[in-house]
Design an enzyme around this catalytic site. Structure first.
Site, short mmCIF file in Angstrom:
data_model
loop_
_atom_site.label_atom_id
_atom_site.label_comp_id
_atom_site.label_asym_id
_atom_site.label_seq_id
_atom_site.Cartn_x
_atom_site.Cartn_y
_atom_site.Cartn_z
N ASP A 69 12.58 4.51 21.01
CA ASP A 69 12.99 5.67 20.83
C ASP A 69 14.35 6.01 20.92
OD1 ASP A 69 11.73 8.13 19.48
OD2 ASP A 69 11.88 9.27 21.42
N SER A 70 15.18 6.54 20.91
CA SER A 70 16.41 6.75 20.88
C SER A 70 17.23 8.45 20.32
CB SER A 70 16.86 5.81 20.06
OG SER A 70 16.93 5.08 18.87
N PHE A 152 24.58 4.21 11.26
CA PHE A 152 23.93 5.31 10.67
C PHE A 152 24.21 5.99 11.36
CE2 PHE A 152 20.18 4.98 13.65
CZ PHE A 152 20.27 3.39 14.03
#
Ligand code: ITT
Length: 204
Positions: A69-70, A152
């Site tokens: 999770d970033s 991205f």
């Protein structure tokens, strides 16, 4: 040894696969499992969400599971978008929508006040239920305009410290040398070796 990556984000999968390519593990993704569960990310921070994703996928597959999770924390915005990074501009926002929203909120903010941090939390659950949570950060600044076609998410607007190029202007290898995800996965590999999860497999 198999490791399931608990993400539906194909861009994160690409980076994670490359960053774990020195391990003798077979990487599986949601494409290898019909009915792979979707996990609601309602945790109050990255750690809660990473653990929730990893626990759900470890339970579903019975295999070693890894979740990432970033998020991006922008100083001038009090740490936003943070845990809301993927849906900053709305529930179905594209990467471009999120970048446009970020740049418009920072309009007129001078370069020295455009500091930001990319943070990545990796949670790993082994088949015995042991949990490892590690974090990696990468400091940098938000540019005035998007630059570059690689990477991205917020990569076109994030210039890591010590570079005049954005992450999107770098090759995958270059980004993977310095990114928040690279730092977190390096720690994750060390933790797995200590737990002997990787013993007999190790890294080459
Ligand atoms: P999963 O929950 O299925 O893993 P997700 O895209 O929702 O996929 P996150 O909740 O971790 O993943 O959201 C992270 C968002 O932060 C992601 O959609 C990007 O917009 C951004 N992000 C994370 N890491 C990034 C990176 O290395 N470069 C650019 N943007 C990144």
């Amino acid at each position: 040894m198999e490791l399931v990556v608990a993400t539906r984000n194909k861009d994160k999968v690409r980076e994670i696969k490359e960053l774990l390519s020195d391990l003798k593990v077979r990487i599986l993704t949601h494409e290898d499992f019909p009915n792979f569960p979707s996990v609601v990310e309602d945790g109050k921070n990255l750690k809660e969400n990473a653990l929730k994703k990893a626990r759900a996928i470890a339970k579903f597959t019975g295999k070693l599971a890894l979740a990432d999770d970033s998020g991006l924390e922008v100083e001038a915005l009090g740490g936003a978008p943070g845990v809301f990074s993927s849906r900053f501009a709305g529930e179905n926002a594209t990467y471009e929508d999120n970048n446009q929203k970020l740049l418009s909120l920072l309009k007129g903010v001078p370069p020295e006040k455009r500091g930001a941090v990319f943070r990545c939390v990796i949670a790993i659950i082994d088949p015995e239920g042991r949990e490892v949570v590690v974090e990696g950060v990468c400091r940098g600044r938000i540019t005035e305009k998007p630059r570059g076609k690689g990477g991205f998410g917020y990569d076109p607007v994030f210039e890591p410290e010590g570079s005049e190029r954005t992450f999107a202007q770098m090759s995958l290898e270059e980004k993977n040398r310095i990114s928040h995800r690279a730092k977190a996965l390096k720690k994750a590999k060390e933790a797995l070796r200590k737990l002997k999860v990787l013993s007999g497999y190790g890294s080459s």
